[in-house]
Design an enzyme around this catalytic site. Structure first.
Site: not given
Ligand code: C5P
Length: 398
Positions: A208-210, A276
């Site tokens: 995943g990402n932030f 994102a």
């Protein structure tokens, strides 16, 4: 919407004052009553005769009329006006407005104005970039003044940078929007993607990402408040929205996000890709939790995810507008332009992780808007809610 509105047009001493003549003409043509108030330096750039001929009213500049000794009442002007626009607003006039130095009719009128006030800054790039100017603009914003951001482009000095006054047509449009009681996006369908995607490695782990989704959710709220019917395709976030005009479609992976976006795009007038999206996903996600002892993997094979924005870009019809985001660490504008072209976007919102307060997780953002017509608009650091207003304003203009 400007018909019958009383507008004070404040002109201060910058070369962009020549554009104020066009602005005056546009406001008068739209049916507004315009009273010009000009600073002594403003008169060096543009003659009051031109302005009074177009506005049909004597131009106010001095506290006292030289001929009659009559006193010009800034107080009655301040009460008369439905809006005041200072265009161009020079560094000096902005500074005086911010600190209340009422040594000319323009600033004095500003201090007695009960109406909404707009400023369209215009100055040399170094004056624009100076911390003093930024501080004064921040003060004015905090005082409720609406700042119509200057453009990036060639300046009177022949230097290229931020400081060109926004075009008169756009300033007139900003005023028109302000008075418009109608919902500017009523009847429009807006698709927004937001948040991160999670790409499963196994039932308990993911790539995943932030991203928190804050920017996309703020845009969804803003679009809905303008009357749009919003479909918000959201990756996993902790955010909630209660706006009646927003339908949330929860998704997890890029593949799910693509399917949901494709389904909504066909009927959408505007699509804003603020998610994102993970660029890669595990090629063979495990259907059980990977065990160190028995599964013994030390690599994960990845496959490239579909590019949702580019997919929609390829499907786009001429009456649809597609907007993307580009979060960059270096050469943000050049990369943004490249992405806009590659994905067939009409506009791209660029932000840089190099800017403090911008990007993932923060409540603020610092953006540059690029349009495929070559426009470039740099904005200061602002709360994401206000950034959403800027983004939607621009989308409505492209
Ligand atoms: O190429 P990059 O990921 O930086 O492009 C960012 C823009 O493209 C964003 O608008 C993002 O939502 C969109 N995007 C997408 N699908 C991807 C990757 C990015 O829609 N797989």
């Amino acid at each position: 919407m400007l018909k019958g509105k009383n507008i004070i047009l404040g002109i201060s001493g910058g070369i962009a004052a020549y554009k104020s003549v066009t602005l005056l003409r546009l406001l008068v043509k739209a049916g507004a009553e315009v009273q010009v108030v000009i600073t002594p330096n403003g008169k060096e750039f543009i003659t009051p005769v031109t302005l009074s001929s177009l506005s049909g009213r004597p131009v106010v500049s001095e506290f006292f009329s030289a001929n009659t000794g009559e006193w010009h009442s800034h107080v009655s002007l301040g009460v008369w006006a439905d809006a005041m626009i200072v265009a161009p607003a020079t560094a000096s006039t902005l500074a005086k407005m911010a600190s209340g130095v009422a040594d000319n009719m323009l600033v004095t009128t500003y201090l007695s104005a009960r109406c909404p006030v707009f400023v369209a800054p215009a100055m040399d790039l170094d004056m624009m970039a100076h911390p003093t100017t930024a501080r004064n603009l921040a003060t004015l914003r905090a005082d409720g003044v609406h700042v119509i951001e200057p453009e990036v482009g060639e300046l009177a000095s022949h230097l290229v940078g931020r400081g060109r006054m926004e075009e008169p047509e756009k300033i007139a449009a900003v005023l028109d929007d302000f008075f418009s009681e109608k919902q500017t996006l009523a009847g429009k369908k807006v698709l927004i993607s937001a948040g991160p995607t999670y790409e499963r490695i196994d039932p308990v782990r993911f790539i995943g990402n932030f991203s928190t989704g804050k920017m996309g959710y703020a845009i969804a709220e803003e679009a809905a408040s303008r009357g749009a019917e919003v479909t918000l395709v959201s990756g996993p976030t902790a955010l909630k929205t209660s706006h009646a005009g927003i339908r949330v479609v929860d998704v997890e992976s890029a593949a799910e996000m693509l399917a949901a976006c494709r389904a909504a795009f066909d009927t959408a007038d505007i699509a804003i890709m603020a998610a994102a999206v993970a660029d890669y996903a595990p090629a063979h996600p495990f259907d059980h939790k990977i065990k160190r002892e028995t599964d013994g993997i030390d690599t994960i094979e990845l496959v490239k995810n579909p590019d949702i924005a580019a997919t929609l870009g390829a499907m786009k019809r001429s009456n649809q507008r597609l907007v993307g985001f580009a979060l960059e660490t270096d050469d943000a504008v050049a990369h943004g332009r490249d992405k806009m072209a590659r994905k067939n976007l009409d506009m791209i919102v660029v932000n840089s992780l190099a800017d403090a307060g911008a990007g993932f997780g923060t409540d603020t953002n610092k953006i540059t808007i690029l349009t495929n017509g070559g426009g470039e608009y740099v904005f200061p650091l602002k709360p994401k809610r206000e950034v959403a207003v800027d983004i939607m304003d621009h989308i409505e203009r492209i």
